[in-house]
Design a protein around this motif. Sequence first.
Motif, PDB file in Angstrom:
ATOM      1  N   UNK A  74      46.005  51.967  46.843  1.00 41.76           N
ATOM      2  CA  UNK A  74      47.204  51.140  46.745  1.00 41.76           C
ATOM      3  C   UNK A  74      48.468  51.993  46.648  1.00 41.76           C
ATOM      4  N   UNK A  75      48.385  53.088  45.880  1.00 40.77           N
ATOM      5  CA  UNK A  75      49.550  53.940  45.666  1.00 40.77           C
ATOM      6  C   UNK A  75      49.960  54.687  46.930  1.00 40.77           C
ATOM      7  N   UNK A  76      49.009  54.920  47.821  1.00 40.71           N
ATOM      8  CA  UNK A  76      49.286  55.731  49.015  1.00 40.71           C
ATOM      9  C   UNK A  76      49.584  54.895  50.250  1.00 40.71           C
ATOM     10  N   UNK A  77      49.508  53.566  50.126  1.00 39.98           N
ATOM     11  CA  UNK A  77      49.681  52.719  51.306  1.00 39.98           C
ATOM     12  C   UNK A  77      50.613  51.551  51.003  1.00 39.98           C
ATOM     13  N   UNK A  78      51.252  51.058  52.035  1.00 40.10           N
ATOM     14  CA  UNK A  78      52.010  49.817  51.901  1.00 40.10           C
ATOM     15  C   UNK A  78      51.041  48.665  51.703  1.00 40.10           C
ATOM     16  N   UNK A  79      51.435  47.703  50.894  1.00 43.10           N
ATOM     17  CA  UNK A  79      50.568  46.563  50.620  1.00 43.10           C
ATOM     18  C   UNK A  79      50.416  45.701  51.873  1.00 43.10           C
ATOM     19  N   UNK A  80      49.239  45.149  52.084  1.00 48.81           N
ATOM     20  CA  UNK A  80      48.981  44.255  53.213  1.00 48.81           C
ATOM     21  C   UNK A  80      47.910  43.254  52.795  1.00 48.81           C
ATOM     22  N   UNK A  81      47.587  42.323  53.677  1.00 51.59           N
ATOM     23  CA  UNK A  81      46.625  41.264  53.340  1.00 51.59           C
ATOM     24  C   UNK A  81      45.252  41.829  52.997  1.00 51.59           C
ATOM     25  N   UNK A  82      44.841  42.873  53.705  1.00 50.25           N
ATOM     26  CA  UNK A  82      43.526  43.465  53.437  1.00 50.25           C
ATOM     27  C   UNK A  82      43.465  44.049  52.032  1.00 50.25           C
ATOM     28  N   UNK A  83      44.523  44.755  51.629  1.00 44.34           N
ATOM     29  CA  UNK A  83      44.536  45.356  50.295  1.00 44.34           C
ATOM     30  C   UNK A  83      44.664  44.285  49.210  1.00 44.34           C
ATOM     31  N   UNK A  84      45.439  43.240  49.481  1.00 42.28           N
ATOM     32  CA  UNK A  84      45.506  42.140  48.510  1.00 42.28           C
ATOM     33  C   UNK A  84      44.127  41.520  48.314  1.00 42.28           C
ATOM     34  N   UNK A  85      43.388  41.391  49.409  1.00 45.14           N
ATOM     35  CA  UNK A  85      42.025  40.856  49.322  1.00 45.14           C
ATOM     36  C   UNK A  85      41.160  41.774  48.458  1.00 45.14           C
ATOM     37  N   UNK A  86      41.274  43.084  48.671  1.00 45.16           N
ATOM     38  CA  UNK A  86      40.452  44.026  47.902  1.00 45.16           C
ATOM     39  C   UNK A  86      40.799  43.983  46.415  1.00 45.16           C
ATOM     40  N   UNK A  87      42.077  43.812  46.106  1.00 44.66           N
ATOM     41  CA  UNK A  87      42.488  43.693  44.696  1.00 44.66           C
ATOM     42  C   UNK A  87      41.841  42.474  44.056  1.00 44.66           C
ATOM     43  N   UNK A  88      41.948  41.336  44.718  1.00 43.77           N
ATOM     44  CA  UNK A  88      41.421  40.099  44.150  1.00 43.77           C
ATOM     45  C   UNK A  88      39.900  40.072  44.129  1.00 43.77           C
ATOM     46  N   UNK A  89      39.275  40.703  45.114  1.00 48.87           N
ATOM     47  CA  UNK A  89      37.813  40.775  45.114  1.00 48.87           C
ATOM     48  C   UNK A  89      37.320  41.692  43.993  1.00 48.87           C
ATOM     49  N   UNK A  90      38.034  42.801  43.785  1.00 42.64           N
ATOM     50  CA  UNK A  90      37.675  43.712  42.697  1.00 42.64           C
ATOM     51  C   UNK A  90      37.796  43.012  41.345  1.00 42.64           C
ATOM     52  N   UNK A  91      38.930  42.339  41.123  1.00 41.71           N
ATOM     53  CA  UNK A  91      39.102  41.617  39.863  1.00 41.71           C
ATOM     54  C   UNK A  91      38.092  40.493  39.733  1.00 41.71           C
ATOM     55  N   UNK A  92      37.760  39.874  40.854  1.00 41.50           N
ATOM     56  CA  UNK A  92      36.780  38.788  40.831  1.00 41.50           C
ATOM     57  C   UNK A  92      35.421  39.225  40.349  1.00 41.50           C
ATOM     58  N   UNK A  93      35.078  40.483  40.604  1.00 37.33           N
ATOM     59  CA  UNK A  93      33.794  41.026  40.137  1.00 37.33           C
ATOM     60  C   UNK A  93      33.776  41.269  38.636  1.00 37.33           C
ATOM     61  N   UNK A  94      34.963  41.231  38.004  1.00 39.55           N
ATOM     62  CA  UNK A  94      35.032  41.495  36.564  1.00 39.55           C
ATOM     63  C   UNK A  94      35.612  40.324  35.779  1.00 39.55           C
ATOM     64  N   UNK A  95      35.801  39.172  36.442  1.00 36.80           N
ATOM     65  CA  UNK A  95      36.521  38.074  35.824  1.00 36.80           C
ATOM     66  C   UNK A  95      35.863  37.583  34.536  1.00 36.80           C
ATOM     67  N   UNK A  96      34.543  37.763  34.417  1.00 35.03           N
ATOM     68  CA  UNK A  96      33.843  37.336  33.208  1.00 35.03           C
ATOM     69  C   UNK A  96      33.548  38.506  32.271  1.00 35.03           C
ATOM     70  N   UNK A  97      34.160  39.645  32.563  1.00 36.08           N
ATOM     71  CA  UNK A  97      33.909  40.847  31.764  1.00 36.08           C
ATOM     72  C   UNK A  97      35.150  41.231  30.958  1.00 36.08           C
ATOM     73  N   UNK A  98      34.956  42.060  29.939  1.00 35.18           N
ATOM     74  CA  UNK A  98      36.064  42.526  29.111  1.00 35.18           C
ATOM     75  C   UNK A  98      37.062  43.351  29.914  1.00 35.18           C
ATOM     76  N   UNK A  99      36.555  44.018  30.945  1.00 31.81           N
ATOM     77  CA  UNK A  99      37.412  44.896  31.730  1.00 31.81           C
ATOM     78  C   UNK A  99      38.475  44.143  32.536  1.00 31.81           C
ATOM     79  N   UNK A 100      38.273  42.857  32.761  1.00 30.12           N
ATOM     80  CA  UNK A 100      39.168  42.098  33.639  1.00 30.12           C
ATOM     81  C   UNK A 100      40.626  42.219  33.216  1.00 30.12           C
ATOM     82  N   UNK A 101      40.936  41.919  31.969  1.00 33.10           N
ATOM     83  CA  UNK A 101      42.315  41.961  31.497  1.00 33.10           C
ATOM     84  C   UNK A 101      42.886  43.370  31.553  1.00 33.10           C
ATOM     85  N   UNK A 102      42.049  44.369  31.226  1.00 32.05           N
ATOM     86  CA  UNK A 102      42.514  45.750  31.264  1.00 32.05           C
ATOM     87  C   UNK A 102      42.891  46.152  32.686  1.00 32.05           C
ATOM     88  N   UNK A 103      42.017  45.852  33.645  1.00 31.74           N
ATOM     89  CA  UNK A 103      42.292  46.217  35.036  1.00 31.74           C
ATOM     90  C   UNK A 103      43.532  45.492  35.560  1.00 31.74           C
TER      91      UNK A 103
END
Length: 405
Positions: A74-103
Amino acid sequence: MKEIIEIIKQLQNTSSTNDKVDILRKNKDNELLQKVLEYTYNPFKKYKVTEKTIVPHKDKPLSYTSIFELLDVLAKNNINDKLRYEVNNTLGNFVKCEEFELYKMILLKDLRCNISSKTINKVWEDLIPEFNVMLAESYFKQKEGYLNGRNFILSTKLDGNRLVILKRNGIIELYTRQGKLMEGLVEIEEDGEQLPDNMVYDGELIADNINNLPSDELFRETMTKARKDGVKTGLIFHCFDMLPIDEFEKGKSKANAHDRKKLLETTLTQLSLKHIVNVKTLYEGNDESKIMEFLDWAKSNNLEGIMCQLSDGVYECKRTKNILKVKKFQDADVRVLNILEGTGKNKDRLGSIVIQFEYEGNLHTCECGSGFSDMERIEFWENPSRLLNKIVTIGYFEVSQNNKT
């Protein structure tokens, strides 16, 4: 990460800076904590994610081995739809975990524990680079003979919105003096595509003065356009310095002002950009009489003043005597109507005074907040009778009109 989450909770549960420092010191050897803090508070790592764009969903397994790998992308690239998807998919994998809020907090660059880079750097020196630009001292506050025959560069003092362009690996980011990302300057960003890479360009953002407005009206026009939401057009970036990004992040350039100015002039002359222009040198030499000569010239042209920069001075990311502001103030005797409490470091002490003055036969009021020492701010706040209804002398550049008065 569970240990890190507990440490963050401890930081969130205390308002005392000293307690926060103690908590960090107790965990000084925790390398993962250092990593979390650095990825969150490093001002040069921008993930371009907002609260509105975070909509967690779990469509597939994680694409990255760690949250930090995603953050690097994310830091090395301009934001785009693909990266937004990866952000939300990553958070989605932790939505029921303690790490979710931290991430989520790391992505939004705020651990919600009211901690600053200075506090962190008290424990780990230079862990968090600070975003600072070079600021000028006052020429008239220097002792007589300060220049002592040294060569200096004179240029026009600009009255606009300080702006810094960072171009890293082809990606352009625009920052305010305080390090806040400024978006919507599409014309300047387009010109910036042609600038040399991995460099920092420092300057002033000013409205395109097609109507030949006087300085006070041009300043208001600049502020109106710069603060507009969304796309911002009709603004010109007046560039007065450039240096490599790695030197900017370390807080000091290797090249002196003479060499930096020549490189900047050559670079912008070759490119002939429309919305990024070079701030021209008025004079370079060691004749100190030229300072007053050009200051008078600036005043006669309704300009704020001039800048005097040591030719052999390096760029320093702090207030420095390597560059001096030269402007003539007028004195006015005014009445103090009120004393106002400050904010931030000036909380519980004087922030500004409300003054009343006569102009063109009418009485006007405004606030005056600069020029007080720390001791004076405490003394006057604790003893307001020393100022209230008293006549004081202030220095001012000009009387101007805002949108209402």
